[in-house]
Scaffold this motif. Structure first.
Motif, PDB file in Angstrom:
ATOM      1  N   THR A   1       0.865  -1.180   0.000  1.00 39.31           N
ATOM      2  CA  THR A   1       0.000   0.000   0.000  1.00 39.31           C
ATOM      3  C   THR A   1       0.901   1.228   0.000  1.00 39.31           C
ATOM      4  OG1 THR A   1      -0.088  -0.044   2.422  1.00 39.31           O
ATOM      5  CG2 THR A   1      -1.877  -1.137   1.245  1.00 39.31           C
TER       6      THR A   1
ATOM      7  N   VAL B   1       2.362   4.946   0.781  1.00 43.24           N
ATOM      8  CA  VAL B   1       2.383   5.806   1.957  1.00 43.24           C
ATOM      9  C   VAL B   1       1.620   7.076   1.612  1.00 43.24           C
ATOM     10  CG1 VAL B   1       3.872   7.052   3.555  1.00 43.24           C
ATOM     11  CG2 VAL B   1       4.602   4.863   2.637  1.00 43.24           C
ATOM     12  N   GLU B   2       0.731   7.449   2.489  1.00 44.85           N
ATOM     13  CA  GLU B   2      -0.119   8.608   2.219  1.00 44.85           C
ATOM     14  C   GLU B   2       0.617   9.912   2.484  1.00 44.85           C
ATOM     15  OE1 GLU B   2      -4.009   8.310   3.597  1.00 44.85           O
ATOM     16  OE2 GLU B   2      -4.151   6.176   3.206  1.00 44.85           O
ATOM     17  N   GLU B   3       0.118  10.982   1.880  1.00 46.79           N
ATOM     18  CA  GLU B   3       0.751  12.296   1.996  1.00 46.79           C
ATOM     19  C   GLU B   3       0.734  12.827   3.427  1.00 46.79           C
ATOM     20  OE1 GLU B   3       2.214  14.422  -0.178  1.00 46.79           O
ATOM     21  OE2 GLU B   3       2.142  12.929  -1.761  1.00 46.79           O
ATOM     22  N   ASP B   4      -0.324  12.566   4.162  1.00 45.15           N
ATOM     23  CA  ASP B   4      -0.457  13.127   5.510  1.00 45.15           C
ATOM     24  C   ASP B   4       0.037  12.159   6.590  1.00 45.15           C
ATOM     25  OD1 ASP B   4      -2.426  11.320   5.028  1.00 45.15           O
ATOM     26  OD2 ASP B   4      -3.999  12.437   6.068  1.00 45.15           O
ATOM     27  N   CYS B   5       0.923  11.250   6.248  1.00 48.07           N
ATOM     28  CA  CYS B   5       1.456  10.271   7.195  1.00 48.07           C
ATOM     29  C   CYS B   5       2.333  10.983   8.216  1.00 48.07           C
ATOM     30  CB  CYS B   5       2.259   9.215   6.451  1.00 48.07           C
ATOM     31  SG  CYS B   5       2.953   7.977   7.543  1.00 48.07           S
ATOM     32  N   LEU B   6       2.127  10.693   9.512  1.00 42.35           N
ATOM     33  CA  LEU B   6       2.867  11.354  10.592  1.00 42.35           C
ATOM     34  C   LEU B   6       4.100  10.554  11.041  1.00 42.35           C
ATOM     35  CD1 LEU B   6      -0.152  12.571  12.724  1.00 42.35           C
ATOM     36  CD2 LEU B   6       1.174  13.850  11.045  1.00 42.35           C
ATOM     37  N   ASP B   7       4.235   9.356  10.601  1.00 42.56           N
ATOM     38  CA  ASP B   7       5.368   8.516  10.984  1.00 42.56           C
ATOM     39  C   ASP B   7       6.646   9.101  10.393  1.00 42.56           C
ATOM     40  OD1 ASP B   7       7.067   6.537  11.778  1.00 42.56           O
ATOM     41  OD2 ASP B   7       6.129   4.944  10.600  1.00 42.56           O
TER      42      ASP B   7
ATOM     43  N   TRP C   1       8.443   7.478   7.322  1.00 44.15           N
ATOM     44  CA  TRP C   1       7.915   7.595   5.979  1.00 44.15           C
ATOM     45  C   TRP C   1       7.689   9.045   5.555  1.00 44.15           C
ATOM     46  CZ3 TRP C   1       8.765   3.241   3.861  1.00 44.15           C
ATOM     47  CH2 TRP C   1       8.646   2.074   4.584  1.00 44.15           C
ATOM     48  N   ARG C   2       8.097   9.999   6.390  1.00 45.27           N
ATOM     49  CA  ARG C   2       7.892  11.399   6.053  1.00 45.27           C
ATOM     50  C   ARG C   2       8.684  11.747   4.800  1.00 45.27           C
ATOM     51  NH1 ARG C   2       9.038  14.787  10.874  1.00 45.27           N
ATOM     52  NH2 ARG C   2       7.199  13.715  11.588  1.00 45.27           N
TER      53      ARG C   2
END
Length: 159
Positions: free
Chosen positions: A140, A142-148, A151-152
């Motif tokens: 899957t 990594v989404e744009e708003d990921c806080l980790d 994965w930033r």
């Protein structure tokens, strides 16, 4: 009184007689029984002597190995055909993958021919391919708003 040469010839003839008698009657010859014992002991050493050997050789514990064998049999259609049992098929497949072993090393270890090792490796591989949707996780993005922080993403502006 017989000479050593005659004794040797008599022994040779008796050995041939026993070998061919066993072949004709369908019983295993001494070599077949010996190879069968070596295969069984090798498999028991890897799988049945505890998790330590199993993890070292197959990169999984005995419970996971048993589950994989069952999954390959039920879902993948892998079966025994009387020559090589299912756990031995899966063990040879996993050793080749886990340790990048060559066909020749498994021939010696399991007392099998190169054709047999190759044939059953391909059988297990086809079964794994059949159940790949069960075994392999789907990636899957990594989404744009990921806080980790792992994965930033850093956005770079191009001039």
């Amino acid at each position: 009184m017989r000479s050593k040469h005659e004794d040797l010839m008599l022994f040779f003839v008796l050995t041939l007689f026993v070998y061919f008698r066993d072949r004709i009657s369908g019983q295993l010859s001494l070599g077949g029984r010996m190879n069968s014992r070596i295969r069984r002991e090798t498999l028991e050493h890897i799988v049945s002597e505890g998790d330590r050997n199993c993890i070292w050789e197959l990169r999984m514990n005995t419970n996971v190995f048993a589950n994989l064998c069952e999954l390959l049999e039920v879902q993948g259609g892998l079966n025994e055909d009387g020559h090589v049992n299912l756990p031995e098929q899966v063990v040879t497949f996993l050793i080749i993958l886990a340790h990048h072993k060559k066909n020749r090393s498994l021939q010696v270890r399991f007392c099998r021919s190169s054709e047999t090792v190759s044939k059953y490796f391909n059988k297990v591989l086809k079964a794994v391919i059949r159940i790949q949707s069960i075994l392999f996780a789907k990636a899957t993005p990594v989404e744009e708003d990921c806080l980790d922080p792992t994965w930033r993403r850093s956005k770079v502006e191009l001039i």
